[in-house]
Design an enzyme around this catalytic site. Structure first.
Site, PDB file in Angstrom:
ATOM      1  N   GLU A 175       0.609   1.988  -6.710  1.00 24.37           N
ATOM      2  CA  GLU A 175      -0.573   2.858  -6.709  1.00 24.37           C
ATOM      3  C   GLU A 175      -0.451   3.979  -7.748  1.00 24.37           C
ATOM      4  O   GLU A 175       0.110   5.030  -7.467  1.00 24.37           O
ATOM      5  CB  GLU A 175      -0.796   3.466  -5.314  1.00 24.37           C
ATOM      6  CG  GLU A 175      -2.011   4.383  -5.277  1.00 24.37           C
ATOM      7  CD  GLU A 175      -2.294   4.995  -3.907  1.00 24.37           C
ATOM      8  OE1 GLU A 175      -1.461   4.858  -2.991  1.00 24.37           O
ATOM      9  OE2 GLU A 175      -3.344   5.637  -3.768  1.00 24.37           O
ATOM     10  N   LYS A 217      -3.026  -0.891  -6.708  1.00 20.52           N
ATOM     11  CA  LYS A 217      -3.993  -0.015  -6.017  1.00 20.52           C
ATOM     12  C   LYS A 217      -4.425   1.102  -6.963  1.00 20.52           C
ATOM     13  O   LYS A 217      -3.811   2.169  -7.001  1.00 20.52           O
ATOM     14  CB  LYS A 217      -3.348   0.544  -4.743  1.00 20.52           C
ATOM     15  CG  LYS A 217      -4.199   1.562  -3.999  1.00 20.52           C
ATOM     16  CD  LYS A 217      -3.710   1.783  -2.586  1.00 20.52           C
ATOM     17  CE  LYS A 217      -4.466   2.914  -1.920  1.00 20.52           C
ATOM     18  NZ  LYS A 217      -4.258   2.985  -0.482  1.00 20.52           N
TER      19      LYS A 217
HETATM   20  P1  13P Z   1      -8.064   7.402   0.016  1.00 22.94           P
HETATM   21  O1  13P Z   1      -8.802   6.093   0.143  1.00 22.94           O
HETATM   22  O2  13P Z   1      -8.479   8.414   1.043  1.00 22.94           O
HETATM   23  O3  13P Z   1      -8.030   7.921  -1.385  1.00 22.94           O
HETATM   24  O4  13P Z   1      -6.564   7.087   0.421  1.00 22.94           O
HETATM   25  C1  13P Z   1      -5.954   5.984  -0.107  1.00 22.94           C
HETATM   26  C2  13P Z   1      -4.512   6.234  -0.234  1.00 22.94           C
HETATM   27  O5  13P Z   1      -3.732   5.479   0.281  1.00 22.94           O
HETATM   28  C3  13P Z   1      -4.064   7.358  -1.039  1.00 22.94           C
HETATM   29  O6  13P Z   1      -2.714   7.230  -1.312  1.00 22.94           O
END
Ligand code: 13P
Length: 336
Positions: A175, A217
């Site tokens: 991510e 992500k």
């Molecule tokens: P949000 O969808 O609230 O941005 O959270 C996703 C997430 O895992 C952030 O690390």
């Protein structure tokens, strides 16, 4: 098909997405305080368990990302949390980074920590039932940021994390989140996000990661929250698709977006348009925290004993997101 690829597809195929319920205790406390619920371990568990035992888990949610506290809690239904989640055919996952800290050499930026002792922690999480993990790098956009240092350091950490996770038999969610904060344009977001993702894959390849056993992500391509730019949702979908097509190797099976501060409806609509226009081979789905939980949390805070109503609120949101993950969402379905 390898075992890692198997797990990946189980999480994201057929319109299924990921529930990101991995807020740290600090973040969860802030969320609960905004709806006037006291942040005790029991309340945090009660809200989460309510979602984890809802009907939409079977149909919509392929994976749940947990926080360390939650994966070690016993469900009130006398099961472990992993058992409760797995009983719907959903894969339990765990956030394994230890947070973003000030980056030495660029004090406005952050570097995500948690590599020390990670191999041992992964073994423990595997025993607790986790089969996938998450690590989040954060980047800010401004005139001088993200710096080369931040792009390089976070990509390196993400890749080393992913290598350890695959070694332990789990699927890493990678991510790299370019934040929405700021007044930058969608064009800036496109450029910076592309640079960040390309660097991540450079490091991922050096670290010999099996590309068919990861989930990326990313953020969608959006103008900053304080930008005056007017952009329609179709353009957001187009830019997001272009960025990912150019930056992500085609062996990666799927992409699960974060919501990043978009409203529930915006995040759903944008995902739907991404799928209606998807000209890539990637599965495009959701890994939402706020955009899946916001209305359920609000409902629950006003009716803490109304488990059924809270679950119905969550089911509706999850259904909308799953329709969007198949490009089958429409405005009218929101109000049905
Ligand atoms: P949000 O969808 O609230 O941005 O959270 C996703 C997430 O895992 C952030 O690390």
């Amino acid at each position: 098909m390898t075992e890692l690829n198997n797990i990946t597809l189980k999480i994201i195929s057929n319109g299924k997405g990921i529930l990101a319920a991995d807020e740290s205790t600090g973040t969860m406390t802030k969320r609960l305080e905004t709806v006037n619920v006291s942040s005790t371990p029991e309340n945090r568990l009660l809200f989460r368990e309510t979602l984890f035992s809802s009907e939409s888990m079977k149909k919509c949610i392929g994976g749940v990302i947990l926080y360390d506290e939650t994966i070690k809690q016993k469900s009130n239904l006398k099961k472990t949390i992993s058992e409760l989640i797995s009983s719907s055919g959903t894969v339990p996952g765990i956030k394994v980074d230890t947070g973003a800290k000030t980056l030495a050499g660029s004090t406005d930026e952050k570097i995500t920590e948690g590599l020390d002792g990670l191999r041992e922690r992964l073994k423990e999480y595997y025993k607790l039932g986790a089969r996938f993990t998450k690590w989040r790098g954060v980047y800010i956009i401004s005139d001088k940021y993200p710096s080369k240092l931040s792009i390089h350091s976070n990509a390196h950490a993400l890749a080393r994390y992913a290598a350890l996770v695959q070694e332990s038999g789990m699927v890493p969610i990678i991510e790299p989140e370019v934040l929405m904060d700021g007044s930058h344009s969608s064009e800036d977001c496109f450029e910076k996000t592309s640079e960040v993702i390309k660097k991540c894959f450079e490091e991922i390849i050096i670290n010999k990661i099996e590309l068919s056993g990861i989930i990326l992500k990313p953020n969608m391509i959006l103008p900053g929250v304080s930008s005056k730019e007017k952009i329609d949702n179709k353009k957001i979908a187009e830019l997001t698709l272009k960025c990912l097509k150019e930056s992500v190797p085609s062996e990666v099976p799927g992409i699960a977006f974060l919501s990043g501060g978009q409203t529930e409806k915006e995040a759903t609509k944008n995902l739907d348009l991404i799928n209606k226009n998807n000209n890539t081979d990637f599965i495009m789905t959701y890994s939402y925290g706020r955009a899946l939980q916001q209305s359920a949390l609000k409902f629950w805070s006003q009716n803490v004993n109304n488990i059924k109503g809270t679950q119905e609120t969550f089911n509706h949101r999850a259904n909308m997101c799953t329709l969007a993950a198949q490009g089958k969402w429409s405005e009218e379905l929101e109000t049905k």
